[in-house]
Enzyme design. Structure first.
Site, PDB file in Angstrom:
ATOM      1  CE  LYS A   1     -21.413  23.137  49.992  1.00  0.00           C
ATOM      2  NZ  LYS A   1     -21.186  24.081  48.747  1.00  0.00           N
TER       3      LYS A   1
ATOM      4  CD  GLU B   1     -18.171  21.443  41.005  1.00  0.00           C
ATOM      5  OE1 GLU B   1     -18.965  21.184  42.104  1.00  0.00           O
ATOM      6  OE2 GLU B   1     -17.655  20.366  40.426  1.00  0.00           O
TER       7      GLU B   1
ATOM      8  CG  ASN C   1     -13.983  20.268  41.529  1.00  0.00           C
ATOM      9  OD1 ASN C   1     -13.794  19.812  42.737  1.00  0.00           O
ATOM     10  ND2 ASN C   1     -15.251  20.445  41.212  1.00  0.00           N
TER      11      ASN C   1
ATOM     12  NE  ARG D   1     -10.877  16.786  41.609  1.00  0.00           N
ATOM     13  CZ  ARG D   1     -12.203  16.565  41.181  1.00  0.00           C
ATOM     14  NH1 ARG D   1     -12.353  16.466  40.044  1.00  0.00           N
ATOM     15  NH2 ARG D   1     -13.188  16.518  41.922  1.00  0.00           N
TER      16      ARG D   1
END
Length: 455
Positions: free
Chosen positions: A158, A275, A291, A293
Site C-alpha cells: 500500500k 475502516e 478516512n 473526510r
C-alpha cells in the site's frame, strides 16, 4: 454560525454541501474549472468563481487559487468534500495559518491518521487491533522481500500516502513481489508525489467494514454505526449498505467501540471513517485505515441513523457541540447505495464522457434519494471522476431495500453516454448479493467473470 463557506470541490458532493449549507442559512461559494463553467454546483451556489483550467492540478488542486478565492469572496470556511484536497494536511495547515476554518480535522490529526504508517502506529497505541505488517516506510525491494518473509504471504502493498485504490498491489508469492512493488511505488509517486510504501499481511477474502464517527471540539465522539463496503472492483467501492448482514450484536458493539476508541485517542474532530477488515472465518477484525473526510457512501448512514452528516460537519467546524449524543442515536431499517458511473462495464469499465441528451432520475415513494449533479443537456467532461450519481434507498428491512433499489435502477434512464446502471441492476439482483453472501473477493472472482461472458 458561518455567514459564508467555500466548497472546494465539484460534482454531486459540491451540490450536496451547497444544499446542506442553504438549509442551515449559510451562504455558499462554488469554485469551478473552465471545463465546469456550466456545472450544476456553479448554478446552485450563491456565488461562483473560476480557479483555473480543466486540469485538476491547475484548478481543484490549486491551493493558492482556492485560498485566494476564499479571501476574495469573504468566505470564512472551506468544505473540501471528498477527493482533491480533502485529506491534504498542507492545505489544512494553510487554512489554519490564514484564519480560514477547514471543515474537517486539524492538519496535525490528518498527518497522524491520513498517513497509513502513522495511523497504524497510533492504533497500536490505542489498543485497536491491526494486521501484522511493516513498522515503518518501505522504500526498496530488498526491504520489501525481507519484511514479506517475516510476516508471511499473501501480502498487500500500500502507498503510505495513498487513497482511492492507487498504489495498491496484492502479492501471493516472492516471485511476484519485486515487479508488484516497483509498479505500486511508481503509481504512488505519480498519484501522490510520495513513493513510500508499507506492507501488511493480506486478509483476503474478507468483509470491508467501516464505522462512521463524528467528533467535536468539546471532547465528544460518537459513532453512527457501520457500513459494509465489500463489493469492490480494483479496490474501488461499487455498492455499500448499512447495517452489515455479516455482523451480529456483539461484534457490532466491539467494532464500533474500537472505532470510537481510535477517534478518541487522536482527539478527532469532524466527520471521519474508521475502516476495518473482518475475517469471517475467525470473527477477528483489523484496522485498515482512517478516512479523515466525509465518505462517498455517507448517505446510507444518514438514512439508518437519521443524522445529517454534512450539517454536523458545518456545525462542528463552527465550534458547536454535536447535536446528538451516543445514547440519542438509534438505527432503523436498512439502506443501500449504488454508485452510477459514466462508464462501459462491457469494455473494461472505460470512462464514457459526453453530452447527456436525456436524463430521468428515479423518484417517488418514501426512502429513495438520488444525489447527482447531472441534468439533461449537460456535457460530462473527460478530466474528472466518472461518477455521475448515487442512488440511495432505505427500507424497513434489507429485502424491502433491495426491492426498492431494483425498482429505482429500472427507472433510471440516461441517454447520450454509457453508464453502469444495468451492471448495478444485475449486481443487486444476484442471488449471492440478495442473500448477503459476499466478501471482497466476490465481485472480481465470481460476479465479473460471469457478467463479462454475457453478450
Amino acid at each position: 454560525m458561518f455567514n459564508k463557506i467555500l466548497i472546494a470541490n465539484r460534482g454531486e458532493i459540491a451540490v450536496r454541501i451547497i444544499r446542506a449549507a442553504r438549509e442551515l442559512g449559510v451562504g455558499t461559494v462554488a469554485i469551478y474549472s473552465t471545463a465546469d463553467r456550466d456545472a450544476l454546483h456553479v448554478h446552485l451556489a450563491d456565488e461562483a468563481i473560476c480557479v483555473g483550467p480543466a486540469r485538476s492540478t491547475e484548478s481543484y488542486l490549486n491551493m493558492n487559487n482556492i485560498l485566494s478565492a476564499t479571501v476574495a469572496t469573504g468566505a470564512q470556511a472551506i468544505h473540501p468534500g471528498f477527493g482533491f484536497l480533502s485529506e491534504n494536511s498542507k492545505f489544512a495547515r494553510l487554512c489554519e495559518e490564514m484564519n480560514i476554518k477547514f471543515i474537517g480535522p486539524s492538519a496535525k490529526v490528518m498527518d497522524m491518521m491520513g498517513d497509513k504508517i502513522n495511523a497504524r502506529a497510533e492504533m497500536i497505541k490505542a489498543g485497536v487491533p491491526v494486521t501484522p505488517g511493516s513498522e515503518g516506510e518501505v522504500h526498496t525491494t530488498d526491504e520489501a522481500v525481507k519484511i514479506a518473509e517475516e510476516i508471511g504471504y499473501p501480502i498487500i502493498l500500500k502507498a503510505s500516502a495513498g487513497g482511492g485504490g492507487k498504489g495498491i498491489r496484492k502479492v501471493n508469492t516472492v516471485e511476484e513481489l519485486v515487479p508488484a512493488f516497483e509498479a505500486a511505488q511508481a503509481e504512488a509517486q505519480a498519484a501522490f508525489g510520495n513513493g513510500a510504501m508499507f506492507i501488511e499481511r493480506m486478509i483476503f477474502p474478507a468483509r470491508h467494514i467501516e464505522v462512521q464517527i463524528l467528533g467535536d471540539s468539546h471532547g465528544n465522539v460518537i459513532h453512527l454505526g457501520e457500513r459494509d463496503c465489500s463489493l469492490q472492483r480494483n479496490n474501488q467501492k461499487v455498492l455499500e449498505e448499512s447495517p452489515s448482514v455479516a455482523i451480529g450484536h456483539t461484534l457490532r458493539n466491539e467494532i464500533t467501540s474500537a472505532a470510537v476508541k481510535a477517534a478518541q485517542h487522536v482527539s478527532y474532530e469532524n466527520a471521519g471513517t474508521i475502516e476495518f477488515l473482518l475475517d469471517e472465518s475467525s470473527g477477528k477484525f483489523y484496522f485498515m485505515e482512517m478516512n479523515t473526510r466525509v465518505q462517498v457512501e455517507h448517505p446510507v448512514t444518514e438514512f439508518v441513523s437519521g443524522v445529517d452528516i454534512v450539517k454536523e460537519q458545518i456545525r462542528v467546524a463552527n465550534g458547536n457541540e454535536l447535536s446528538v449524543k451516543q445514547e440519542d442515536v438509534t438505527f432503523s431499517g436498512h439502506a443501500i447505495e449504488c454508485r452510477i458511473n459514466a462508464e462501459n462495464p462491457k469494455f473494461n469499465f472505460a470512462p464514457s464522457p459526453g453530452k447527456i441528451t436525456n436524463l430521468f432520475l428515479p423518484g417517488g415513494g418514501v426512502g429513495l434519494r438520488v444525489d447527482s449533479a447531472m441534468y439533461s443537456g449537460y456535457t460530462i467532461p473527460p478530466y474528472y471522476d466518472s461518477m455521475i450519481a448515487k442512488v440511495i434507498v432505505h427500507g424497513e428491512n434489507r429485502f424491502e431495500a433491495l426491492m426498492k433499489m431494483q425498482r429505482a435502477l429500472l427507472e433510471f434512464d440516461v441517454e447520450g453516454v454509457t453508464t453502469n446502471v444495468d451492471f448495478q441492476l444485475e449486481l443487486i439482483s444476484d442471488p449471492h448479493v440478495v442473500a448477503g453472501d459476499y466478501d471482497t473477493s466476490f465481485l472480481g472472482n465470481v460476479f465479473l467473470p460471469e457478467y463479462q461472458k454475457e453478450d
